[in-house]
Design an enzyme around this catalytic site. Structure first.
Site, short mmCIF file in Angstrom:
data_model
loop_
_atom_site.label_atom_id
_atom_site.label_comp_id
_atom_site.label_asym_id
_atom_site.label_seq_id
_atom_site.Cartn_x
_atom_site.Cartn_y
_atom_site.Cartn_z
N GLY A 37 0.83 -1.20 0.00
CA GLY A 37 0.00 0.00 0.00
C GLY A 37 0.87 1.26 0.00
N HIS A 38 1.88 1.29 0.88
CA HIS A 38 2.79 2.44 0.91
C HIS A 38 3.59 2.53 -0.40
CE1 HIS A 38 2.70 1.24 5.32
NE2 HIS A 38 2.29 2.50 5.38
N GLN A 62 -0.29 10.52 18.15
CA GLN A 62 -1.55 10.01 17.60
C GLN A 62 -1.97 8.68 18.22
OE1 GLN A 62 0.19 9.93 13.49
NE2 GLN A 62 -1.01 8.08 13.24
N GLY A 149 -3.12 7.04 1.44
CA GLY A 149 -3.94 5.93 0.95
C GLY A 149 -5.40 6.07 1.39
N SER A 188 0.01 -2.24 8.30
CA SER A 188 1.14 -2.70 9.11
C SER A 188 0.64 -3.49 10.31
CB SER A 188 1.96 -1.50 9.59
OG SER A 188 2.27 -0.67 8.49
O1 PAF Z 1 -1.07 6.96 7.97
C1 PAF Z 1 -0.04 7.05 8.68
O2 PAF Z 1 0.88 6.23 8.58
C2 PAF Z 1 0.08 8.18 9.69
O3 PAF Z 1 -1.14 8.46 10.30
C3 PAF Z 1 0.74 9.44 9.13
C4 PAF Z 1 -0.09 10.06 8.02
C5 PAF Z 1 2.11 9.11 8.60
C6 PAF Z 1 0.88 10.49 10.24
O4 PAF Z 1 1.64 10.00 11.30
#
Ligand code: PAF
Length: 291
Positions: A37-38, A62, A149, A188
Site C-alpha cells: 500500500g505504501h 496520535q 492511501g 502494518s
Molecule cells: O497513515 C499514517 O501512517 C500516519 O497516520 C501518518 C499520516 C504518517 C501520520 O503519522
C-alpha cells in the site's frame, strides 16, 4: 539516485533546498513497516515528480494511552530496501525528540467535528496527533504533492480539510486501497493477527462489499446499507466487537440519513482478537472503482 537517510530537520531542509531546482517534490508520509500500500504511493509519487521523499515516524501524539505505540512494528532496513527499489530519493526518519523537542509541545492542530466521528469517537486524541504531525512534516518537507492511501479514509478527509482550512500549499493525492488476494486491506497492523484470525479477517471487506453490492442492486437507504455491513460482520464468530458501522459523506463524514448518493463512504472498524481492523469502500453505482 541512492536513497538518502536523513534524521534531522536541519539536514532535511538542506536536502530540500538542494533538490528545489530539480522540479516538483512528491511526499509519502508513513509510520514505517511498509507494505505494498505504501509502495504503491511511492510509485505514484515517482511517476509524477522529479524528487520523491518519504518519512518514517511512529508519531507518539496520535496514539492513546492504552494503544500500541510501544508494540508498533518497526524494520528500518527492510523499509529502506523497499523504498530504494521503488525509486524514493529521500527518507526522513527523525527521532521523537527531533519532532517533539522539550519543553513539551503547547501548540497543536486540533481538527473539529470531522475528527469527532468514527475513528475519532473511538480514539479521541488520534486526529489531533495526526493533524499536528502532518502539519509539521509538511512544513519541514514542503512537498508539491503529498500521497495518502484511501485505506485510512477519515485521515484523508481530515488532512484534506486541514489543508483547506489552514491554506496549506500543495496538492493531496489519494491512492486506492491495496488489498491481499482475499480482500483484506494491507496494513502494518495485520501482523498482529494470529493465523486463525488472519483466515477470517477478510470478513471486513466482505461486509463492505455486501453494502456496495446492495447499493448497486438499487438499495439506497443508508440504514439498510449499514444493516448489511453489521449482519455480515456479526456472522463471523471471531469478530469480538464492532466499534462502528458507517455510511457517511466522504468529505464531512456526517452520517447519511435517508437515501445516499454515489460517492458515500461505507466504513467500519472492528476487533478480531486484540487486533483492530478498519476499512472503507466508496459506494458507486458502476463497477470499476478500486477501493
Ligand atoms: O497513515 C499514517 O501512517 C500516519 O497516520 C501518518 C499520516 C504518517 C501520520 O503519522
Amino acid at each position: 539516485m541512492a536513497l538518502a537517510l536523513i534524521r534531522t530537520i536541519e539536514e532535511f531542509r538542506r536536502a530540500r533546498e538542494a533538490a528545489r531546482s530539480a522540479g516538483s517534490l512528491g511526499f509519502v508520509p508513513t509510520m514505517g513497516f511498509l507494505h505494498e500500500g505504501h509502495i504503491s504511493l511511492v510509485r505514484m509519487a515517482r511517476a509524477e515528480n522529479a524528487v520523491v521523499a518519504a518519512s518514517i515516524f511512529v508519531n507518539p501524539a496520535q496514539f492513546g494511552p492504552n494503544e500500541d505505540l510501544a508494540a508498533y512494528p518497526r524494520d528500518l532496513d527492510r523499509d529502506m530496501a523497499m523504498l530504494e527499489a521503488a525509486g524514493c530519493d529521500l527518507l526522513f526518519h527523525p527521532s521523537p525528540e527531533e519532532i517533539y523537542p522539550p519543553p513539551e509541545q503547547d501548540v497543536y492542530v486540533v481538527p473539529g467535528e470531522i475528527a469527532s466521528r468514527l475513528e475519532g469517537a473511538a480514539r479521541p486524541v488520534h486526529f489531533k496527533g495526526v493533524a499536528t504531525v502532518v502539519t509539521k512534516l509538511f512544513n519541514i518537507v514542503q512537498p508539491d504533492r503529498s500521497y495518502l492511501g484511501q485505506k485510512d479514509g477519515q485521515q484523508v478527509a481530515v488532512v484534506r480539510r486541514m489543508m483547506r482550512d489552514l491554506n496549506v500549499p500543495g496538492e493531496l493525492v489519494v491512492g486506492p486501497t491495496v488489498r491481499e488476494p482475499d480482500g483484506l486491506a494491507m496494513s502494518s497492523r495485520n501482523t498482529y493477527l494470529s493465523a486463525e484470525e488472519r483466515k477470517v479477517a477478510a470478513v471486513v471487506y466482505r461486509a463492505l462489499c455486501a453494502a456496495r453490492d446492495l447499493y448497486r442492486s438499487g438499495e439506497a437507504r443508508a440504514d439498510a446499507l449499514r444493516d448489511v455491513i453489521r449482519s455480515t460482520l456479526e456472522s463471523e464468530p471471531l469478530v469480538a466487537s464492532i466499534d462502528y458501522v458507517s455510511v457517511a459523506d466522504p468529505l464531512t463524514l456526517a452520517e447519511a440519513e435517508g437515501d445516499v448518493a454515489d460517492g458515500a463512504m461505507a466504513s467500519t472498524a472492528i476487533h478480531i482478537g486484540k487486533t483492530r481492523l478498519l476499512d472503507n469502500v466508496i459506494l458507486t453505482r458502476s463497477a470499476g472503482s478500486n477501493t
